[in-house]
Write a protein that holds these residues in place. Structure first.
Motif, PDB file in Angstrom:
ATOM      1  N   LEU A  40       0.834  -1.205   0.000  1.00 38.01           N
ATOM      2  CA  LEU A  40       0.000   0.000   0.000  1.00 38.01           C
ATOM      3  C   LEU A  40       0.866   1.252   0.000  1.00 38.01           C
ATOM      4  CD1 LEU A  40      -2.831  -1.031   2.480  1.00 38.01           C
ATOM      5  CD2 LEU A  40      -3.101  -0.517   0.057  1.00 38.01           C
ATOM      6  N   ALA A  41       1.959   1.222   0.765  1.00 29.16           N
ATOM      7  CA  ALA A  41       2.852   2.373   0.819  1.00 29.16           C
ATOM      8  C   ALA A  41       3.542   2.588  -0.530  1.00 29.16           C
ATOM      9  CB  ALA A  41       3.887   2.174   1.919  1.00 29.16           C
ATOM     10  N   THR A  42       3.910   1.505  -1.205  1.00 29.77           N
ATOM     11  CA  THR A  42       4.549   1.611  -2.520  1.00 29.77           C
ATOM     12  C   THR A  42       3.630   2.326  -3.512  1.00 29.77           C
ATOM     13  OG1 THR A  42       5.793  -0.418  -2.132  1.00 29.77           O
ATOM     14  CG2 THR A  42       5.591   0.296  -4.414  1.00 29.77           C
ATOM     15  N   GLU A  46      12.641   1.488 -14.591  1.00 27.46           N
ATOM     16  CA  GLU A  46      12.284   0.077 -14.769  1.00 27.46           C
ATOM     17  C   GLU A  46      12.194  -0.636 -13.425  1.00 27.46           C
ATOM     18  OE1 GLU A  46      14.052  -3.865 -17.031  1.00 27.46           O
ATOM     19  OE2 GLU A  46      14.737  -1.882 -17.653  1.00 27.46           O
ATOM     20  N   GLU A  47      13.135  -0.365 -12.529  1.00 29.75           N
ATOM     21  CA  GLU A  47      13.119  -0.970 -11.191  1.00 29.75           C
ATOM     22  C   GLU A  47      11.920  -0.474 -10.377  1.00 29.75           C
ATOM     23  OE1 GLU A  47      14.960  -3.479  -9.973  1.00 29.75           O
ATOM     24  OE2 GLU A  47      15.782  -3.561 -12.014  1.00 29.75           O
ATOM     25  N   ILE A  48      11.633   0.808 -10.485  1.00 31.17           N
ATOM     26  CA  ILE A  48      10.478   1.355  -9.768  1.00 31.17           C
ATOM     27  C   ILE A  48       9.198   0.692 -10.272  1.00 31.17           C
ATOM     28  CG2 ILE A  48       9.098   3.451  -9.432  1.00 31.17           C
ATOM     29  CD1 ILE A  48      11.753   5.029  -9.478  1.00 31.17           C
ATOM     30  N   LEU A  49       9.087   0.522 -11.584  1.00 28.52           N
ATOM     31  CA  LEU A  49       7.901  -0.110 -12.161  1.00 28.52           C
ATOM     32  C   LEU A  49       7.778  -1.564 -11.710  1.00 28.52           C
ATOM     33  CD1 LEU A  49       5.440   0.163 -14.004  1.00 28.52           C
ATOM     34  CD2 LEU A  49       6.892  -0.547 -15.903  1.00 28.52           C
ATOM     35  N   LYS A  50       8.895  -2.268 -11.596  1.00 28.93           N
ATOM     36  CA  LYS A  50       8.853  -3.650 -11.101  1.00 28.93           C
ATOM     37  C   LYS A  50       8.284  -3.686  -9.690  1.00 28.93           C
ATOM     38  CE  LYS A  50      12.685  -5.613 -13.747  1.00 28.93           C
ATOM     39  NZ  LYS A  50      14.053  -6.142 -13.673  1.00 28.93           N
ATOM     40  N   ASN A  51       8.722  -2.760  -8.835  1.00 27.62           N
ATOM     41  CA  ASN A  51       8.217  -2.696  -7.460  1.00 27.62           C
ATOM     42  C   ASN A  51       6.727  -2.367  -7.443  1.00 27.62           C
ATOM     43  OD1 ASN A  51      10.729  -3.271  -6.406  1.00 27.62           O
ATOM     44  ND2 ASN A  51      11.290  -1.122  -6.177  1.00 27.62           N
ATOM     45  N   ILE A  52       6.302  -1.470  -8.302  1.00 29.80           N
ATOM     46  CA  ILE A  52       4.893  -1.091  -8.387  1.00 29.80           C
ATOM     47  C   ILE A  52       4.057  -2.300  -8.817  1.00 29.80           C
ATOM     48  CG2 ILE A  52       3.247   0.280  -9.748  1.00 29.80           C
ATOM     49  CD1 ILE A  52       5.442   2.493  -9.778  1.00 29.80           C
ATOM     50  N   ASN A  53       4.528  -3.042  -9.815  1.00 30.23           N
ATOM     51  CA  ASN A  53       3.794  -4.217 -10.292  1.00 30.23           C
ATOM     52  C   ASN A  53       3.733  -5.307  -9.234  1.00 30.23           C
ATOM     53  OD1 ASN A  53       3.175  -3.107 -12.773  1.00 30.23           O
ATOM     54  ND2 ASN A  53       5.011  -3.921 -13.757  1.00 30.23           N
TER      55      ASN A  53
END
Length: 160
Positions: A104-106, A141-148
């Motif tokens: 949720l925080a992400t 790309e790394e941020i998007l991986k964490n979001i997914n």
């Protein structure tokens, strides 16, 4: 080879004779022109019955009694309840583990948010941090991986 006229009557041929038989065999042999046309018309729908659009709409009946011989569903359960229609109090009362709070925080969401809010936030962040929109930026790309991962975890936790 099965004979169309009699389903229990089989012909046993060698490969050369099977080819000869298949060349001369006509599925519509013995049918009238009207029967052939009816067969072709019915073939469009896979020979299943059809109805006019909107004439057979589904209705939700809360009073409907569902057959549950193995008692998978308790008597008090509402078969029509789901995350989308539940109130925020029910979602907040649910225990959350650390990974769910982190997810949720992400996504920068608060506990008790709806599925619609989760999906909207995921779509917004995915557009913002997608590497194609940022010229192949590895950090994006790394941020998007964490979001997914956060989004997938929230969906698997019953937030769907």
């Amino acid at each position: 080879m099965l004979d169309r006229g009699n389903p229990d009557d089989y012909h046993w041929f060698c490969l050369r004779h099977v080819r000869d038989y298949n060349k001369s065999w006509n599925f519509f042999d013995g049918m009238s022109d009207d029967e052939v046309l009816k067969y072709k018309d019915d073939d469009i729908t896979g020979h299943r019955p059809t109805w006019k659009m909107g004439s057979r709409t589904a209705t939700i009946r809360p009073d409907h009694v569902y057959d549950d011989p193995f008692e998978f569903r308790k008597e008090t359960e509402n078969p029509f309840s789901g995350f989308q229609g539940d109130s925020h109090q029910n979602n907040q009362a649910r225990k959350m583990d650390a990974k769910e709070r982190e997810a949720l925080a992400t996504l920068n969401l608060t506990p008790g948010c709806t599925l619609k809010e989760i999906k909207r936030r995921h779509k917004e962040l995915a557009k913002k941090y997608h590497p194609d929109t940022r010229g192949g930026d590895k950090q994006a790309e790394e941020i998007l991986k964490n979001i997914n991962q956060a989004y997938t975890h929230l969906l698997s936790c019953g937030n769907s």
